[in-house]
Design an enzyme around this catalytic site. Structure first.
Site, PDB file in Angstrom:
ATOM      1  N   PRO B 141       0.613  -1.206   0.471  1.00 48.57           N
ATOM      2  CA  PRO B 141       0.255  -0.209   0.389  1.00 48.57           C
ATOM      3  C   PRO B 141       1.139   1.223  -0.056  1.00 48.57           C
ATOM      4  CG  PRO B 141      -1.095  -1.518   2.003  1.00 48.57           C
ATOM      5  CD  PRO B 141       0.096  -2.022   1.073  1.00 48.57           C
ATOM      6  N   TRP B 169      -2.496  -4.644  -4.956  1.00 47.67           N
ATOM      7  CA  TRP B 169      -2.311  -4.351  -6.620  1.00 47.67           C
ATOM      8  C   TRP B 169      -2.018  -6.192  -7.163  1.00 47.67           C
ATOM      9  CZ3 TRP B 169      -5.828  -1.523  -8.892  1.00 47.67           C
ATOM     10  CH2 TRP B 169      -6.065   0.296  -7.928  1.00 47.67           C
ATOM     11  N   CYS B 246      13.046  -9.893 -12.222  1.00 49.98           N
ATOM     12  CA  CYS B 246      11.679 -11.272 -12.985  1.00 49.98           C
ATOM     13  C   CYS B 246      10.874  -8.997 -13.950  1.00 49.98           C
ATOM     14  CB  CYS B 246      10.943 -11.579 -12.071  1.00 49.98           C
ATOM     15  SG  CYS B 246      11.500 -12.051 -10.739  1.00 49.98           S
ATOM     16  N   LEU B 247      11.488  -8.602 -13.175  1.00 47.47           N
ATOM     17  CA  LEU B 247      10.440  -7.629 -14.094  1.00 47.47           C
ATOM     18  C   LEU B 247      11.057  -6.943 -14.881  1.00 47.47           C
ATOM     19  CD1 LEU B 247       9.793  -5.183 -10.989  1.00 47.47           C
ATOM     20  CD2 LEU B 247       7.970  -6.947 -12.017  1.00 47.47           C
ATOM     21  N   ARG B 276     -16.598   2.724 -43.408  1.00 41.82           N
ATOM     22  CA  ARG B 276     -17.896   3.765 -43.266  1.00 41.82           C
ATOM     23  C   ARG B 276     -18.191   5.002 -43.513  1.00 41.82           C
ATOM     24  NH1 ARG B 276     -22.412   5.230 -39.909  1.00 41.82           N
ATOM     25  NH2 ARG B 276     -21.181   7.612 -39.147  1.00 41.82           N
ATOM     26  N   MET B 345     -11.216   7.252 -34.450  1.00 41.92           N
ATOM     27  CA  MET B 345     -11.984   7.088 -36.078  1.00 41.92           C
ATOM     28  C   MET B 345     -13.281   6.564 -36.166  1.00 41.92           C
ATOM     29  SD  MET B 345      -8.537   6.427 -37.667  1.00 41.92           S
ATOM     30  CE  MET B 345      -9.253   6.460 -39.424  1.00 41.92           C
ATOM     31  N   GLU B 371       4.026  -2.362 -13.162  1.00 49.92           N
ATOM     32  CA  GLU B 371       6.017  -2.470 -13.498  1.00 49.92           C
ATOM     33  C   GLU B 371       6.722  -1.934 -14.140  1.00 49.92           C
ATOM     34  OE1 GLU B 371       6.938  -6.037 -14.639  1.00 49.92           O
ATOM     35  OE2 GLU B 371       4.948  -7.349 -14.899  1.00 49.92           O
TER      36      GLU B 371
HETATM   37  C1  LIG Z   1      -4.192  -3.310 -12.599  1.00 51.96           C
HETATM   38  C2  LIG Z   1      -2.649  -3.832 -11.707  1.00 51.96           C
HETATM   39  C3  LIG Z   1      -2.490  -4.777 -11.061  1.00 51.96           C
HETATM   40  C4  LIG Z   1      -0.755  -4.796 -10.403  1.00 51.96           C
HETATM   41  N1  LIG Z   1      -0.387  -6.290 -10.684  1.00 51.96           N
HETATM   42  C5  LIG Z   1       0.668  -6.274  -9.783  1.00 51.96           C
HETATM   43  C6  LIG Z   1       1.133  -7.562  -9.288  1.00 51.96           C
HETATM   44  O1  LIG Z   1       1.046  -8.424  -9.990  1.00 51.96           O
HETATM   45  N2  LIG Z   1       2.387  -7.925  -8.457  1.00 51.96           N
HETATM   46  C7  LIG Z   1       2.659  -6.496  -8.101  1.00 51.96           C
HETATM   47  O2  LIG Z   1       3.684  -6.284  -7.078  1.00 51.96           O
HETATM   48  N3  LIG Z   1       1.860  -5.820  -7.883  1.00 51.96           N
HETATM   49  C8  LIG Z   1       1.261  -5.442  -9.515  1.00 51.96           C
HETATM   50  N4  LIG Z   1       0.749  -3.707  -9.266  1.00 51.96           N
HETATM   51  C9  LIG Z   1       1.414  -2.923  -8.751  1.00 51.96           C
HETATM   52  C10 LIG Z   1       2.171  -1.574  -9.737  1.00 51.96           C
HETATM   53  O3  LIG Z   1       3.639  -2.443  -9.960  1.00 51.96           O
HETATM   54  C11 LIG Z   1       2.369  -0.222  -9.478  1.00 51.96           C
HETATM   55  O4  LIG Z   1       1.088   0.348  -9.275  1.00 51.96           O
HETATM   56  C12 LIG Z   1       3.240   0.714  -9.480  1.00 51.96           C
HETATM   57  O5  LIG Z   1       4.572   0.392  -9.384  1.00 51.96           O
HETATM   58  C13 LIG Z   1       3.228   1.776  -9.021  1.00 51.96           C
HETATM   59  O6  LIG Z   1       3.009   1.846  -8.074  1.00 51.96           O
HETATM   60  P1  LIG Z   1       2.133   3.114  -7.320  1.00 51.96           P
HETATM   61  O7  LIG Z   1       0.259   2.695  -7.748  1.00 51.96           O
HETATM   62  O8  LIG Z   1       2.161   2.329  -5.874  1.00 51.96           O
HETATM   63  O9  LIG Z   1       2.050   4.352  -7.180  1.00 51.96           O
HETATM   64  P2  LIG Z   1       3.485   4.964  -7.216  1.00 51.96           P
HETATM   65  O10 LIG Z   1       4.381   4.791  -6.852  1.00 51.96           O
HETATM   66  O11 LIG Z   1       2.786   6.294  -5.859  1.00 51.96           O
HETATM   67  O12 LIG Z   1       3.160   6.498  -8.049  1.00 51.96           O
HETATM   68  C14 LIG Z   1       2.230   8.152  -8.054  1.00 51.96           C
HETATM   69  C15 LIG Z   1       3.127   8.689  -9.656  1.00 51.96           C
HETATM   70  O13 LIG Z   1       4.017   9.447  -8.983  1.00 51.96           O
HETATM   71  C16 LIG Z   1       4.787   9.349  -9.740  1.00 51.96           C
HETATM   72  N5  LIG Z   1       6.672   8.458  -8.643  1.00 51.96           N
HETATM   73  C17 LIG Z   1       6.441   8.451  -8.060  1.00 51.96           C
HETATM   74  N6  LIG Z   1       7.607   7.930  -7.856  1.00 51.96           N
HETATM   75  C18 LIG Z   1       8.895   8.566  -8.621  1.00 51.96           C
HETATM   76  C19 LIG Z   1       9.364   9.976  -9.059  1.00 51.96           C
HETATM   77  N7  LIG Z   1      11.227   9.495  -7.965  1.00 51.96           N
HETATM   78  N8  LIG Z   1      10.543  10.917  -9.873  1.00 51.96           N
HETATM   79  C20 LIG Z   1       9.271  11.008 -10.871  1.00 51.96           C
HETATM   80  N9  LIG Z   1       7.860  10.408  -9.973  1.00 51.96           N
HETATM   81  C21 LIG Z   1       7.282   9.559  -9.321  1.00 51.96           C
HETATM   82  C22 LIG Z   1       4.574   8.063 -11.236  1.00 51.96           C
HETATM   83  O14 LIG Z   1       5.029   7.902 -11.910  1.00 51.96           O
HETATM   84  C23 LIG Z   1       3.349   7.868 -10.847  1.00 51.96           C
HETATM   85  O15 LIG Z   1       2.976   8.759 -11.675  1.00 51.96           O
HETATM   86  C24 LIG Z   1      -0.493  -3.790 -10.499  1.00 51.96           C
HETATM   87  C25 LIG Z   1      -1.337  -2.879 -10.541  1.00 51.96           C
HETATM   88  C26 LIG Z   1      -2.700  -2.453 -11.160  1.00 51.96           C
HETATM   89  C27 LIG Z   1      -2.356  -1.465 -11.546  1.00 51.96           C
END
Ligand SMILES: Cc1cc2nc3c(=O)[nH]c(=O)nc-3n(C[C@H](O)[C@H](O)[C@H](O)COP(=O)(O)OP(=O)(O)OC[C@H]3O[C@@H](n4cnc5c(N)ncnc54)[C@H](O)[C@@H]3O)c2cc1C
Lengths: 246, 392
Positions: B141, B169, B246-247, B276, B345, B371
């Site tokens: 979280p 997530w 892995c990523l 169309r 389109m 990812e």
């Molecule tokens: C449908 C879905 C499936 C997923 N499946 C998996 C899974 O199977 N396993 C898993 O581990 N995770 C999973 N994720 C999680 C996903 O990898 C994270 O959501 C992602 O890494 C981004 O983290 P966050 O959502 O906490 O965003 P945050 O890290 O809070 O980022 C918020 C915003 O801030 C920006 N930001 C953050 N740090 C910086 C920085 N240093 N400089 C500039 N900008 C920054 C980001 O680019 C973004 O725009 C999943 C997410 C989704 C939506």
């Protein structure tokens, strides 16, 4: 149970059709090729089902050059045990049928299955010719094939109904839609196909009995003409003067 | 999508670079998708449910760990084959590809690369067929882009570890049989471990309300004093580099997958532009629409070339993480833009579920986030070329 299935290479159904060499040759440039669907979906798959139920073998046979190999590998990936390619360019139905018959006659197959036609030339002749050349019974346009011991029971679509035919001993059959369901190669099949034998044998030298003089494309579709629903005179005049149907 | 009219587009004859077997693998995946998934995808997307009945078929076409060696139940294919399968899956739906990527690159890959022989024998063959479904727990979280800050942890309790924390997530979590989870040990070192469904104190509640990736199940992983046998720790690599490796594999697959989504949108738009009629002509005869189509196929072709080369580099073991970041970032952004243009389109038809663009577009909002976000991948390239990290 030894089953031989004829496999032919045809242009993909979405291929753009054009001709070369003064409209005497199909233009293969940029065209994707597939296994003739009647051979693949119906003849081959029914052959495989019978082999699986009766502990047999399915060999595919094709008359063609090395350009046939990718589609032959696909047939092996779908489940055929072995493949034979007779190394000759296919020219007409007689040449193909006699090459296949020459190979098949010494190999003791219980049945030779082919598609009802290829979707490119629509010849529908190879099966019948193989049967004649091998002196075997021929059942065309089959939609169902069951084998019980040495008796094969075959259903054919006839006008307005079904005809049921029985043959004993070896036979040649051409398969129509409904004979089986398409099988998509899976990864195991694709891997196994790597090591299955694809034997290339020299042609026996049969030659064609016919020659294509020219091909023609069907006339281009003309645009649809809209006629006002109230204007019957215009409609009649168009049907009479332009379409010349009344 | 009941009638899937998709035809592939190969403007630079990339097929000439593929082997016959590559093409057979790709075409079989495409045929399977058309037959088994296209007819049901809109329905499952709308219901926000993953179609579990397709799992054995997905395994059979090589959707689970295609590069895993035969001794562990995989087909041992190369990286281009993996990419082509991901492309065909995402051509249908990013959620379908996600299930497959997670299982392949984030569950099978770490077990194969970092696991013990017993772990490989126990998990990989079942994961390859889909008898087992796995998930990957890294994000928390409070730690997304900064996974190194994670608080999920293990404590040594003699003959076992005690795991506490929560992941969120997590794709496939709600029905996964096992989870590869990343947690810190008492020294603060990140370790990988396998958590099996049914272990006491382990729960996987589903997350609802997604506007994106609706045909993929997403959930939380909650660990409340879960006893982890010591043999469930991945012994052969630890530290943040392990999940990042892995990523790399998953991001590489996403780079291919995004091309699939883009191709599907372009294909739909190209066909629609010829069918169309407005102002008495097909809309494809207007320059503005041609500009869109021409730019789409240009961008797709560039992405195909970039990604094929990346595949060669991965086959040779030479692809860097930064090179993979560039392809993931470029291709997902490209696909998202094409989805938007292709949707426009189609006019009003473009928002209906008779066409795939809106679904792809919504899906790609997840793909551009997970990812590694679009921004984070840019920072990776920035760091790579300047040598200066700008994350903090
Ligand atoms: C449908 C879905 C499936 C997923 N499946 C998996 C899974 O199977 N396993 C898993 O581990 N995770 C999973 N994720 C999680 C996903 O990898 C994270 O959501 C992602 O890494 C981004 O983290 P966050 O959502 O906490 O965003 P945050 O890290 O809070 O980022 C918020 C915003 O801030 C920006 N930001 C953050 N740090 C910086 C920085 N240093 N400089 C500039 N900008 C920054 C980001 O680019 C973004 O725009 C999943 C997410 C989704 C939506």
């Amino acid at each position: 149970m030894k089953i031989l299935v004829c496999i032919s290479k045809v242009p993909d159904t979405t291929a753009k059709i054009s001709f070369t060499d003064g409209d005497t040759k199909f233009n293969e440039a940029g065209v994707q090729f597939i296994i003739n669907p009647y051979d693949e979906w119906y003849a081959l798959v029914r052959g495989l089902e019978l082999k699986e139920a009766n502990n047999g073998t399915v060999t595919t046979i094709s008359v063609g050059g090395p350009d046939y190999d990718p589609i032959i590998r696909k047939a092996l990936a779908i489940g055929a045990d072995a493949a034979v390619r007779i190394d000759a360019q296919p020219t007409d139905s007689y040449q193909v049928a006699s090459e296949i018959a020459n190979y098949a006659k010494d190999n003791g197959y219980d049945m030779v299955l082919c598609g009802k036609e290829t979707i490119d030339y629509n010849g529908s002749q190879v099966g019948g010719m193989i049967a004649e050349l091998m002196d075997l019974p021929y059942v065309s346009l089959a939609v169902k094939l069951e084998v019980n011991g040495t008796i094969a029971t075959i259903e054919r679509d006839v006008q307005g109904g079904t005809e049921v035919v029985e043959v004993s001993g070896a036979f040649v059959l051409s398969a129509s839609k409904g004979m089986a369901e398409q099988r998509i190669p899976n990864m195991r099949g694709i891997m196994q196909a790597r090591t299955k034998p694809l034997t290339v044998v020299p042609a026996s030298g049969s030659s064609a009995m016919t020659e294509v003089v020219s091909y023609e494309l069907p006339p281009a579709k003309t645009a649809c003409k809209m006629v006002d629903a109230e204007d019957m005179d215009e409609l009649i005049s168009l049907l009479h003067n332009e379409a010349k149907v009344i | 999508m009941a009638n899937d009219r998709y035809e592939a587009h190969d403007y630079y004859l990339m097929d000439d670079l593929l082997s016959d077997e590559h093409k057979l693998i790709r075409d079989s995946a495409r045929a399977w998708v058309k037959q088994e998934v296209s007819p049901i995808i809109e329905d499952y997307y709308e219901r926000a449910e993953f179609p579990k009945q397709i799992i054995p078929g997905l395994g059979a076409i090589g959707g689970f760990g295609p590069y895993i060696p035969e001794e562990y139940g995989g087909p041992g294919l190369d990286q281009i084959s993996y990419g082509l399968i991901m492309q065909e899956l995402e051509r249908c739906d990013s959620g379908l590809r996600s299930t497959s990527s997670v299982q392949s690159s984030l569950v099978m890959y770490p077990i194969w690369k970092f696991g013990s022989e017993e772990q490989k024998q126990k998990y990989l063959p079942k994961l390859a067929t889909g008898e087992f479904i796995g998930c990957f727990g890294l994000t928390e979280p409070d730690f997304g882009s900064n996974p190194g800050g994670m608080v999920t942890n293990i404590k040594d309790a003699g003959d076992h570890y005690i795991l506490n924390g929560a992941k969120m997530w997590i794709s496939n979590a709600p029905f996964a049989d096992c989870a590869v989870v990343w947690a810190k040990n008492e020294e603060g070192r990140i370790k990988g471990l396998i958590v099996d469904r049914g272990m006491e104190g382990f729960e996987t509640p589903e997350m609802h309300g997604k506007h994106s990736l609706r045909a993929s199940a997403t959930g939380e992983l909650i660990f409340n004093n879960v006893k982890i046998p010591k043999e469930n720790i991945l012994p052969n690599k630890d530290g943040l580099g392990a999940p990042l490796q892995c990523l790399d594999s998953a991001r590489y697959g996403i780079a291919w997958g995004a091309i699939g989504a883009a191709l599907d949108c372009y294909d739909a738009a190209l066909r629609y532009s010829k069918e169309r009629i407005q102002f008495g002509k097909p809309i494809g005869s207007f320059q503005l629409q041609q500009k869109k189509l021409a730019e789409m196929i240009t961008e797709i072709t560039k992405a195909q070339l970039l990604t094929f080369r990346l595949g060669q580099l991965r086959n040779d073991g030479k692809a860097t993480s930064s090179q993979i970041s560039m392809a993931k970032r470029n291709n997902v952004d490209m696909a998202l833009k094409i989805a938007r243009e292709a949707r426009q389109m189609h006019g009003a038809m473009g928002i209906s579920n008779e066409y795939p663009m809106m679904r792809h577009m919504a899906n790609l909002e997840s793909v551009i986030t997970y990812e590694g976000t679009h921004d984070i991948h840019l920072l990776i390239t920035g760091m790579d070329v300047t040598g200066i990290p700008a994350f903090q």
